[in-house]
Every structure is written in C-alpha cells, then in structure tokens.
Design an enzyme around this catalytic site. Structure first.
Site, PDB file in Angstrom:
ATOM      1  N   HIS A  58       0.821  -1.208   0.000  1.00  0.00           N
ATOM      2  CA  HIS A  58       0.000   0.000   0.000  1.00  0.00           C
ATOM      3  C   HIS A  58       0.857   1.261   0.000  1.00  0.00           C
ATOM      4  CE1 HIS A  58      -3.918   1.908   0.500  1.00  0.00           C
ATOM      5  NE2 HIS A  58      -3.385   2.715   1.390  1.00  0.00           N
ATOM      6  N   SER A 104      -7.831   4.601  -3.386  1.00  0.00           N
ATOM      7  CA  SER A 104      -8.800   3.565  -3.014  1.00  0.00           C
ATOM      8  C   SER A 104      -8.941   3.459  -1.502  1.00  0.00           C
ATOM      9  CB  SER A 104      -8.339   2.210  -3.563  1.00  0.00           C
ATOM     10  OG  SER A 104      -7.106   1.838  -2.970  1.00  0.00           O
ATOM     11  N   HIS A 105     -10.088   2.965  -1.079  1.00  0.00           N
ATOM     12  CA  HIS A 105     -10.330   2.571   0.311  1.00  0.00           C
ATOM     13  C   HIS A 105     -11.155   1.297   0.289  1.00  0.00           C
ATOM     14  CE1 HIS A 105      -9.928   4.717   4.407  1.00  0.00           C
ATOM     15  NE2 HIS A 105      -8.748   4.589   3.846  1.00  0.00           N
ATOM     16  N   ASN A 106     -10.610   0.289  -0.414  1.00  0.00           N
ATOM     17  CA  ASN A 106     -11.371  -0.934  -0.676  1.00  0.00           C
ATOM     18  C   ASN A 106     -11.519  -1.819   0.563  1.00  0.00           C
ATOM     19  OD1 ASN A 106     -11.287  -0.006  -3.319  1.00  0.00           O
ATOM     20  ND2 ASN A 106      -9.581  -1.317  -3.895  1.00  0.00           N
ATOM     21  N   ARG A 126      -7.427  15.609   1.619  1.00  0.00           N
ATOM     22  CA  ARG A 126      -6.175  16.095   2.230  1.00  0.00           C
ATOM     23  C   ARG A 126      -5.019  16.052   1.233  1.00  0.00           C
ATOM     24  NH1 ARG A 126      -8.144  13.029   6.318  1.00  0.00           N
ATOM     25  NH2 ARG A 126      -6.612  11.365   6.060  1.00  0.00           N
ATOM     26  N   ASP A 127      -4.997  15.029   0.375  1.00  0.00           N
ATOM     27  CA  ASP A 127      -3.950  14.973  -0.648  1.00  0.00           C
ATOM     28  C   ASP A 127      -3.958  16.219  -1.529  1.00  0.00           C
ATOM     29  OD1 ASP A 127      -2.675  12.599  -0.026  1.00  0.00           O
ATOM     30  OD2 ASP A 127      -3.992  11.375  -1.255  1.00  0.00           O
ATOM     31  N   GLU A 348      -3.755   5.468  12.125  1.00  0.00           N
ATOM     32  CA  GLU A 348      -4.170   6.226  10.944  1.00  0.00           C
ATOM     33  C   GLU A 348      -5.408   7.057  11.257  1.00  0.00           C
ATOM     34  OE1 GLU A 348      -4.374   3.801   7.426  1.00  0.00           O
ATOM     35  OE2 GLU A 348      -2.336   3.048   7.698  1.00  0.00           O
ATOM     36  N   SER A 349      -5.460   7.587  12.489  1.00  0.00           N
ATOM     37  CA  SER A 349      -6.520   8.532  12.822  1.00  0.00           C
ATOM     38  C   SER A 349      -6.566   9.627  11.768  1.00  0.00           C
ATOM     39  CB  SER A 349      -6.272   9.144  14.208  1.00  0.00           C
ATOM     40  OG  SER A 349      -6.373   8.167  15.213  1.00  0.00           O
ATOM     41  N   GLY A 566      -1.703   8.540  -8.788  1.00  0.00           N
ATOM     42  CA  GLY A 566      -2.825   7.648  -8.569  1.00  0.00           C
ATOM     43  C   GLY A 566      -2.547   6.700  -7.428  1.00  0.00           C
TER      44      GLY A 566
END
Length: 776
Positions: A58, A104-106, A126-127, A348-349, A566
């Site tokens: 990731h 993605s957040h799959n 945020r990106d 990852e808050s 990406g």
C-alpha cells in the site's frame, strides 16, 4: 547518585521478535535480513511495525513500482509530475493549475462500509489541499457484488476469464452486497456534504467478482495559482516540526498493512484497522492549512498523515528534503490513554497533518490553529543526519531508522507472470437471440445500466454552485469561478473487457474516458489511475496487471494525456477468488469556451441523429451477453487507437464549429441503449426514429442493437447543418451516417429485417425505478 541515561532503540523493552511476529507483520525473511543490515542490529517491535507499514504494498508499491515506470508522466502542461508529491498538478492557463488524484479505500469499506468510504473521501481531500490547492469537486468509482438475482435465470450468471462458472448469489449474499452498497454511498455522501464539496460524477458497476471485496475509488480535484504549489519536504535544518489537526487514537491502526493482504473471514475482526472520520474537523483543518500556506515564508513543507500516519509523514518529508526528522511522541496530542510508541506511530486517525515551519515563524502556526480551534503541538525538529528518530518522553529514543532507506528503498519485486487459461470464446450459434423488443427494457433496468439518480441525489452536487452539467451525462462539468475555467472530469473502466483481454481493456478504459470528455466539449489533458487487482504473487493476477498497465500506457501516449499519479490497490481477493482486473481511469479535460459545453441528451424535434463510427457492434464482452445470457466471453470487438483518436478529434471539431447540438459516447449496452439514454436522461423527454440496417442479412439484430464496438459517438445536429457535419466527419476519414430524426413519443429503430418501437416514457420508467425498488 548515578545519572540515568535515556535508552537506545536496541535497549528499549520489546517483545521477542520471533519468526511468527515477523510473519504477522507481513515481512519476509529476506526483508527482515535487509532491515537488520540497514539498522546494523535487530529492530525492536516499534521499528518492525514501522518497516511493516512503510514496506507494505500500500505504501511502497514494491510489486508494482517497476510496472508504473511504463506510464508517460511528462508533458508541456505538467507542473508537478507523478511520484514527486501527494498529487500531480497540471497547468490550465492564465497562471492557474489543477491538482487531482484518485485513491482507493477498498479493504476498509469491505469491513465498515460507511466509515471506510467516508475516510477515503477525507484522505483524498487532504492529498489535494496538501498541495496548496483548494478542493473544488469529487468523483467516485464503485464496484460491488450483485444486488439482484440474475435476469437470465440460470445458475451461472457470469463466467470469469478463466472459464469456471460462478454460482448465482444467495439471498444472504445479495443482502450483504446491498448493505455494502448502501453504506458506501452513505459514507461518501456524509463526508462530502458535511465538508461542503460537491460530488458531481462517477461510475458504479455490479459483478459477482466483487462479492465480498467491493472497490471504493475516490477522486478529488482542486485549483491553485502556480506560485501556491506547496511541497512535502522537510527542508531547513533546525526548522520546527508541528503536528496539527485531530488527536491521535487507536483507530486505523496499521491500516496500510491491512490493505496489503487478502480479505478473509478473519478480516471482519480487523475493525481497529478502519479509520473513523470527522468531516467538520477536516473542514477546519483545510481552511487553517490554506490560510497558513498563504502567509509568505511561514511553511517550509507540509504533508498529510494518511496511510501509515505519523510514520509515513515523518520519513517521507525527511527523505524528500534530504534531511532527517526527530520527533517526541510524548508531545503528540492523543485522545486515548496509555498509547505506546507502536500505536502512536502506526495509528491512521484522520484529519491530521505534519507541518515544517520556518524557524522563527512558530507563532504564525500557533495563531492560525488557535483561531480555527484545532489541536497543534511542536513535536520535533529537522536534523542534518538523514535519520527518522523517534523519542518517547523519558523512554528516550524508541526508533532510529535512515529515512531514505525506509521511504524510498523498499525492496522491489517483479513477480512471476503467467497468462491464464484462454477465456471461453463466444459462439453465437449457442446464443439464442432475445427479442430486442423485450431485451432493451431488461437491459435498461439492470443496475449496471439503470439510472443512478438514487445514488447521486444523496450527494450535494450543487454546493459551491459550480456544477454546470449534473451527474448522468458523459462527464461532469464544473465552473471554477476563481479561475473562470470550465473543467470536465470522468472515471471509467470496463472490468469485463479487462478480464477478457487485459491489454485492450486497459486501452479502452483510457479511450472511453477521453471520449466522454470530448463528448462534453473538453480537450483531455491528463490522467490519474487506480489499479485494482488481486494478489500479485499469483502469476495469473500479475500477468493481468502487467497487460493492463501496458495498455493504459500505450493509450495515454496516443492521447497525449500524461499520468500525474494515482494509487495501486492489490490483494483484492475474497475467499471466492480475485476481482476482475479493474484499472480505473480518472481523466480531466478543459473546455475552452462555455458555448462548447455539450450534453448527451437529444435537444429539439427535427434534429438529425448522426452516428460517427461503425454501425456494427460485436457481442463479445457485452452487457447483453453478460446480463441476459449469463456469459462473460470474448473476443472483444476490434479496437484501433488511431481510429479512436481521429473520432475524438472530429467530434471536438464539430462541437467547436457549432455543428453538434448533443453528443453521447456509445459504450455499455450498445447502440440501442445509447439512443434510449439520449431520449430521456435530460430535462426533456423526446423520442426518435432511426434506421440502422447494414444490408447484411447475416448480421443479427441483437448484434446491431446491443454490440459494443468502440470508437462510436451518437450526436445530433440541426437539420440544416447535418450535411456539413457528415461531410466534415467523412473528410476526416471516419465512417459517418445519418441514422434518423429526433421527435415523437417513441423510440423507433428499423433494421434490415424488423421494426422495433418502445414508448419512451415506459423506457424511462423501468430505467429510473431499479435502485429505488432494490434499495427500498
């Protein structure tokens, strides 16, 4: 009394690092040996966790980075190219740029669909503002397992590329897929609506391969002046490092590592790996960061805390800056008691940022974040030794790792690739023709083709008052008022095509995205992608990835659309198997003048309906074959990049010359579905009468009506201009013909052998009722 010195990392009390602990962190024996060589000693548990997330697929793309080098990434309009920063930036003229990216957040969405999707939206926003850009709109690309029983009534509604049958979904599977679908849509709507960003387009598809492993790909675009581009580098030795935003908790713990393994039944217990979002706090963070960035000389570098949280933001900024960073975890704002170094670093808050201020400008940071009532803390300093050094109060140094080795020098792999068994080849003799009179309403009612209004009505697409073309047309169109620019954007991928012929499927994904922009009056300028595939260590999966990437790269070069960045999402597998390869393409274009904005729907009775491209289709890989016959078979219709480019140039020329009143890409569902959509997807419902015969008695009507040959556009012109439009298209070497005329209350299609007629109002009814009926 003897002075008590702080402990070194090697002396920090740590559980034993056993082979089982190493394996649980996703670290191979060879990788562990390399870690020991980098450190010159064995890591403690905290350091092992740091390497686990930073060397996960990731974060490091260790199985895909060599493939990504095949993409074109440069061009005259590229201001920030892929891999340099959090998002790419493209010049759109007059000193303005657009920053955009897809991620993605799959896996999180498979476990907790609402929060998984919501925090995916928060992360991509945020990106964009990390780059110094103000976010202006969102898109999304979603995939789920079936939410209704197969229309064909067989026990095998689809055949994957390998040829094995897929059993029809059970009632419990249908219910789970609906739950995931509803939760994801609600999560996207919640975050975007609360933060005040319009979600103005996207795509949704349903297929058995996504059962248990939905895909949630989110896209954000923002605008900025060239001089406002911010960098994520820790520059300036001695500069202070600030933590700003929400307090750190235990949610999202090691989420990057969670996203780098296959989903199993045990994944349902991984809820701590799913983040919890607060869009209202992100809105405050957005405004505070942009205000601080606007203060000349205050900020040396800025980085969001996304995947791998504080770990990633610290080592990446140091690596980019060629420096080191030292932080103290005891100073990090925390919302839970008793958090250890491992938890603080790997959490990852959401809604958190790392800011490197210029020395002497600390009060600017404090003033801005106190104004916006957000937590902040000065937690460290930029150093000259190249190390990511982490202290934890009186415990001393709990981690000490060379930043560049950690962030940029993860091991790279080129997995074995093996072409899978050839997919079944279509034999039309075994496919009985379904009466088109019945087939068209059935296709329009299928979730893959039906109206998405149930979805996009949950999104506030009108906030910011910039959405010019509402969801439902070929591409979203947004007016960026501060720059007085019209941007068009779309996301596209036909995963069935990629499963059957990955290289051609990748090309066709880029081509369809560009075609959708062109049909809206835009010139395509650049691409972001989200590569969704199965486990890369399975040779058949990696072969699909390699083939799709090469197809994407070839098409991007042909269209002159560089890839600006990406995301790669691998290990998309449930116990039932891997997803269909889904290399989603997000593409942005610019519309030079407002009068060029073009919509898909027919406009006025009496207008001429023209077809640019081939009249014949080809049923391989079609929705007709898949949904009504339960066959996922090829080959795909022939595709030619040069012909596609010529078509798009002709369509854009017709639009700019004022000869086209509407334009609609002909894709899923074929020509009949395209014509039907043109009749009723706009504000006005109107019929049409067309003739699509080929004088070839062997050409079946279902092939003509529902075949999905690429490089085709249906457009309308006034009766007076139709001859000129056809002449221009033919002069450019295209096949072009007049199909018929807009008008009446029926869609009438004449073939060589039959006449078909459907009441447009009834077609619109079945098309619009699918999602309200299924999700009631």
């Amino acid at each position: 009394m003897q002075l008590q010195l702080p402990l070194s990392p090697a002396q920090v009390p740590s559980p034993a690092i056993t082979p089982e602990v190493i394996a649980k962190h996703g670290i191979t024996p060879d990788e562990y040996q390399r870690i020991q060589e980098i450190l010159g000693r064995a890591p403690n548990l905290t350091e092992l966790g740091i390497f686990s997330v930073m060397w996960s697929e990731h974060c490091s793309y260790k199985n895909s980075k060599l493939e990504l080098k095949k993409f074109p990434t440069t061009g005259p309009e590229v201001l920030v190219k892929a891999g340099e920063e959090n998002a790419g930036v493209i010049d759109i003229g007059d000193g303005w740029g657009v920053a955009f990216k897809m991620e993605s957040h799959n896996h999180p969405s498979a476990v907790e669909p609402f929060q998984g999707a919501a925090t995916g939206v928060g992360g991509i926003i945020r990106d964009i503002f990390t780059m110094g850009a103000r976010p202006v709109f969102l898109l999304n690309s979603l995939r789920f397992g079936p939410i209704e029983a197969a229309q064909n009534g067989s026990s095998s509604p689809a055949h994957p590329a390998g040829g094995s049958s897929v059993l029809a979904p059970t009632a419990s599977q249908l219910a789970l897929n609906r739950h995931l679908f509803s939760g994801v849509v609600s999560g996207i709507a919640h975050y975007g609506n609360c933060i005040g960003l319009p979600t103005i387009g996207g795509e949704i598809y349903f297929d058995p391969s996504y059962s248990g492993n939905p895909l949630v790909n989110v896209f954000c675009a923002g605008v900025l002046r060239h001089e406002q581009i911010a960098r994520g580098a820790a520059t300036g030795v001695g500069n202070p490092v600030f933590y700003v935003g929400a307090e750190t908790g235990r949610d999202g713990l090691a989420g990057a590592a969670f996203a780098s393994r296959e989903l199993t039944e045990e994944s349902k217990e991984d809820r701590p790996a799913v983040q919890v979002g607060d869009p209202f706090k992100e809105k405050l963070l957005l405004e505070a960061c942009l205000e601080l960035l606007a203060i000349d000389g205050a900020v040396a570098g800025i980085q969001d805390m996304g995947a791998a949280g504080l770990t990633c933001s610290t080592c990446e900024t140091a690596s980019r800056g060629g420096t080191g960073v030292e932080i103290d975890l005891a100073k990090v704002p925390q919302r839970e008691l008793g958090m250890n170094a491992y938890e603080i670093l790997l959490s990852e808050s959401q809604e958190r940022m790392l800011i490197i201020a210029h020395k002497g400008r600390e009060d600017d940071v404090r003033r801005v974040f106190e104004k916006w009532e957000l937590p902040y803390a000065e937690i460290g300093v930029v150093t000259s030794d190249g190390f990511m050094r982490v202290r934890h109060g009186e415990l001393g140094v709990v981690a000490e790792i060379p930043a560049r080795k950690l962030a940029e020098e993860a091991p790279l792999y080129r997995p074995a690739a093996k072409e899978p068994a050839s997919p079944p080849r279509l034999d039309l003799a075994t496919v009985p023709m379904i009466d088109p009179q019945e087939a068209l309403p059935r296709l329009l009612a299928h979730p893959n083709l039906a109206s998405r209004r149930w979805v996009w009505r949950q999104y506030d697409h009108m906030v910011r008052a910039g959405c010019v073309v509402p969801p439902g047309s070929d591409a979203a169109v947004f007016h960026v008022r501060e720059a007085n620019k019209f941007l068009a954007a779309t996301s596209d991928c036909n995963a069935t095509y990629c499963a059957l012929q990955p290289r051609q499927g990748g090309m066709m994904a880029v081509a369809e995205a560009a075609r959708n922009l062109v049909c809206s009056g835009a010139r395509p300028i650049a691409v972001t992608d989200n590569l969704n595939f199965g486990n890369p260590n399975k040779p058949e999966n990696f072969w699909q990835l390699r083939e799709c990437v090469e197809g994407l790269a070839e098409a991007c070069r042909a269209f002159g659309t560089p890839v600006t960045g990406g995301n790669v999402s691998l290990y998309n597998e449930s116990p039932a198997g891997a997803i269909d390869p889904t290399p989603t393409v997000g593409m942005v274009g610019i519309i030079e003048q407002e009068r060029h904005i073009t919509r898909a729907q027919f406009r006025d009775p009496g207008d001429a309906i023209l077809l640019l491209g081939s009249i014949s289709g080809g049923l391989g890989g079609s929705q007709y074959l898949l949904q009504l016959h339960g066959k996922k078979e090829g080959p795909l219709p022939r595709f030619d990049l040069k012909a596609e480019l010529a078509l798009q140039q002709a369509v854009l020329a017709l639009i700019k010359m004022g000869l086209a009143k509407s334009a609609h890409d002909c894709s899923e569902g074929g020509l009949a579905v395209t014509l039907a959509e043109c009749c009723f997807t706009g504000e006005v419902r109107v019929g049409a009468s067309v003739a699509i015969g080929t004088r070839n008695q062997e050409r079946r009507d279902d092939d003509l009506l529902f075949g999905e040959a690429g490089s085709r556009v249906v457009l309308t012109s006034s009766a007076a201009n139709s001859a000129a439009a056809l002449a221009l298209a033919q002069w450019r070497g295209l096949q072009a013909r007049r199909l018929g005329t807009v008008g009446g209350e029926e869609l009438v299609i004449h073939t060589d052998t039959a006449r078909y007629a459907w009441d447009v109002k009834e077609l619109q009814r079945v098309w619009s009722e699918t999602f309200p009926r299924l999700m009631a």
